[in-house]
Write a protein that holds these residues in place. Structure first.
Motif, PDB file in Angstrom:
ATOM      1  N   LYS A 186      -9.428  -3.991 -35.500  1.00 60.44           N
ATOM      2  CA  LYS A 186     -10.659  -3.506 -34.851  1.00 60.44           C
ATOM      3  C   LYS A 186     -10.832  -2.009 -35.111  1.00 60.44           C
ATOM      4  O   LYS A 186     -11.936  -1.546 -35.398  1.00 60.44           O
TER       5      LYS A 186
ATOM      6  N   ARG B 293     -15.804 -14.782 -30.347  1.00 68.48           N
ATOM      7  CA  ARG B 293     -15.517 -13.619 -31.208  1.00 68.48           C
ATOM      8  C   ARG B 293     -15.161 -14.069 -32.619  1.00 68.48           C
ATOM      9  O   ARG B 293     -15.536 -13.423 -33.591  1.00 68.48           O
TER      10      ARG B 293
ATOM     11  N   GLY C 271     -11.653 -12.769 -37.717  1.00 67.66           N
ATOM     12  CA  GLY C 271     -12.172 -14.010 -37.151  1.00 67.66           C
ATOM     13  C   GLY C 271     -11.099 -15.085 -37.089  1.00 67.66           C
ATOM     14  O   GLY C 271     -10.999 -15.823 -36.096  1.00 67.66           O
TER      15      GLY C 271
ATOM     16  N   HIS D 144     -13.429  -8.747 -41.680  1.00 67.06           N
ATOM     17  CA  HIS D 144     -14.126  -9.458 -40.604  1.00 67.06           C
ATOM     18  C   HIS D 144     -13.691 -10.921 -40.587  1.00 67.06           C
ATOM     19  O   HIS D 144     -13.420 -11.486 -39.521  1.00 67.06           O
ATOM     20  N   HIS D 145     -13.586 -11.533 -41.753  1.00 67.01           N
ATOM     21  CA  HIS D 145     -13.183 -12.942 -41.825  1.00 67.01           C
ATOM     22  C   HIS D 145     -11.728 -13.116 -41.364  1.00 67.01           C
ATOM     23  O   HIS D 145     -11.404 -14.063 -40.645  1.00 67.01           O
TER      24      HIS D 145
ATOM     25  N   GLU E 116     -16.220  -7.226 -45.309  1.00 68.13           N
ATOM     26  CA  GLU E 116     -16.402  -8.637 -44.965  1.00 68.13           C
ATOM     27  C   GLU E 116     -15.087  -9.398 -44.910  1.00 68.13           C
ATOM     28  O   GLU E 116     -14.885 -10.233 -44.022  1.00 68.13           O
TER      29      GLU E 116
ATOM     30  N   LEU F 262     -12.042  -1.508 -38.622  1.00 67.21           N
ATOM     31  CA  LEU F 262     -13.461  -1.830 -38.783  1.00 67.21           C
ATOM     32  C   LEU F 262     -14.386  -0.786 -38.167  1.00 67.21           C
ATOM     33  O   LEU F 262     -15.567  -0.738 -38.518  1.00 67.21           O
TER      34      LEU F 262
ATOM     35  N   SER G 204     -18.355 -14.879 -34.410  1.00 63.83           N
ATOM     36  CA  SER G 204     -19.101 -13.661 -34.733  1.00 63.83           C
ATOM     37  C   SER G 204     -18.548 -12.974 -35.986  1.00 63.83           C
ATOM     38  O   SER G 204     -19.303 -12.537 -36.852  1.00 63.83           O
ATOM     39  N   HIS G 205     -17.230 -12.883 -36.109  1.00 64.19           N
ATOM     40  CA  HIS G 205     -16.631 -12.227 -37.283  1.00 64.19           C
ATOM     41  C   HIS G 205     -16.684 -13.116 -38.525  1.00 64.19           C
ATOM     42  O   HIS G 205     -16.843 -12.617 -39.639  1.00 64.19           O
TER      43      HIS G 205
ATOM     44  N   ARG H 226     -19.893 -12.805 -40.629  1.00 63.55           N
ATOM     45  CA  ARG H 226     -20.225 -11.534 -41.280  1.00 63.55           C
ATOM     46  C   ARG H 226     -20.215 -11.686 -42.790  1.00 63.55           C
ATOM     47  O   ARG H 226     -19.370 -12.348 -43.349  1.00 63.55           O
TER      48      ARG H 226
END
Length: 194
Positions: free
Chosen positions: A80, A108, A97, A93-94, A90, A83, A111-112, A115
């Motif tokens: 986090k 959450r 996730g 983010h994956h 990306e 980011l 959401s990730h 992205r």
């Protein structure tokens, strides 16, 4: 690395020496990570982050190494932070996730996982699983304590869920006291009875 450390500690105010030492520590951390030495990698990344808390490569390496060690809550925190400096990454983010999915934080995770312009097949499969679990769990009952939330699929399991919460709270206190560490976020526990 030894030379960079010596130069830095001999001339603490020299920003160039500090930058070189941080870069050397991140390099050593990445080499340890690639060699499968996660504890060593964490130690190198920790030292780099003590000197420069915003060093993105160290934040990323630390998050990945902690995830490999199974320290998912801590890994999430470092990713986090990463980011906040590079919000458009990306892949991270994956990855984040997927960690949220492991933690049961499905909203959450979704959401990730969403992205990015292109979502790889492996991420798409995890996104589909996340959405299926969200759909199933949307009909669950929920009971909470100070540190946990339990979701369960039938009202007549309420007493059992409360008993599980009591056991978890006691374990939380004992383990947290022993380790000197308590998670910042409350874990979600899902009880499937079917």
């Amino acid at each position: 690395l030894v030379a960079y450390r010596k130069t830095y500690y001999d001339t603490r105010m020299n920003p160039t020496a500090k930058r070189h030492l941080v870069e050397a520590l991140v390099y050593c951390g990445n080499r340890a990570f690639k060699g499968g030495l996660m504890d060593r990698a964490v130690a190198f990344f920790e030292e780099a982050l003590e000197l420069r808390p915003s060093q993105t490569d160290a934040l990323l390496g630390m998050g990945k190494a902690l995830a490999r060690l199974g320290r998912v809550f801590e890994a999430v925190e470092f990713l986090k932070q990463y980011l906040t400096y590079l919000p458009g990454d990306e892949k991270i983010h994956h990855f984040l996730g997927s960690l949220y999915y492991k933690l049961g934080k499905l909203e959450r995770a979704e959401s990730h996982l969403l992205r990015g312009k292109e979502i790889p097949d492996s991420t798409r499969r995890l996104l589909d699983l996340t959405r299926k679990r969200l759909a199933v769990e949307s009909e669950f009952w929920t009971t909470e304590s100070a540190h946990f939330r339990i979701k369960y699929d039938a009202a007549h399991y309420h007493e059992f869920a409360v008993a599980v919460l009591n056991v978890l709270e006691e374990a939380y206190r004992q383990v947290g006291d022993r380790l000197g560490y308590f998670p910042r976020e409350n874990p979600v526990v899902v009880l499937y009875t079917r």
